[in-house]
Write an enzyme that holds these catalytic residues in place. Sequence first.
Site: not given
Length: 293
Positions: A53, A97, A120
């Site tokens: 990422k 994450q 997200d």
Amino acid sequence: MSAKILDGKKISTEIREELRGRIRKLEQKGVTPGLAGILVGEDPASASYIKLKQRASNELGIRSEMVRLPQSIKQTELLKKIELLNSDAKIHGIFVQLPLPEHLEQNKVLSAVSSDKDVDGFHPLNVGKAWMGQQAFLPATPSGIYEMLIRSGYSDLKGKSVVIVNVDNLIGKPLASILAQQEVGANVTLCLPSTPSLSACTRWADILVVSVNKPKFITPEMVRAGVIAIDFGSNYIPDPSSKTGKRLVGDIDFDTVKEKAEAITPVPGGVGPMTVTMLLANTVTAAERQTSG
Ligand code: GUN
């Protein structure tokens, strides 16, 4: 007849080119989109995801800040770090994450991220808005799947039966929230690998989406002729002919199902490349929204 292969790398490259244009426009206003990622602990798969990422952000001109925190971090400390990022004007997008270590409450942590920076799409406010058809950040994998369908010529899903074999918060449920909207108009069914008579369900699908992490789980008998088969499985199987002794495959038996399908995503090179791209797209959108007006 062999299926059309839906090339996630190619579509991803197209989208990233479009993002470059949007980033240039932001730069003209003196804004560099900023993405912060938080990794707690040393899980090797998570560490490699966040590197991916970060690299992709930097290549595109998104400033990235990856925060690595120890496995033993207290929840209050993690929440403080999120609060600092929430109030940092240079950071437009934040992701944590997953999975998190067990002593941390995932729901509390995800809810602590500002919903305006939640690239997200895991904050309850964004999840709720997505189901209600309101403007919301959508999680990367389902929005990547939807974008792939649209850009491959399958934008009209009215009345199409979409069967999703996955019911989790990252894939199945948010994909259903996108496709079940009235303006999309798909007939959406969510199933588990353990659903009784699963084949009857999967055979009903015009579009079949699978993410169960079971190699070759979907066989030709389980699909109708002409299906559009979307595979988000990730399984390593032994392969003596490969240098590493193993090979990445999806959940759909690609070689046999492609003979029956109209279109199919490969693994690797299908949905996978789309996920990081959609996170970057959300970050650019977040930067645009936070700096407009
Ligand atoms: N772990 C597995 N997939 C994801 C994802 O899409 N976002 C985050 N933050 N963690 C993940």
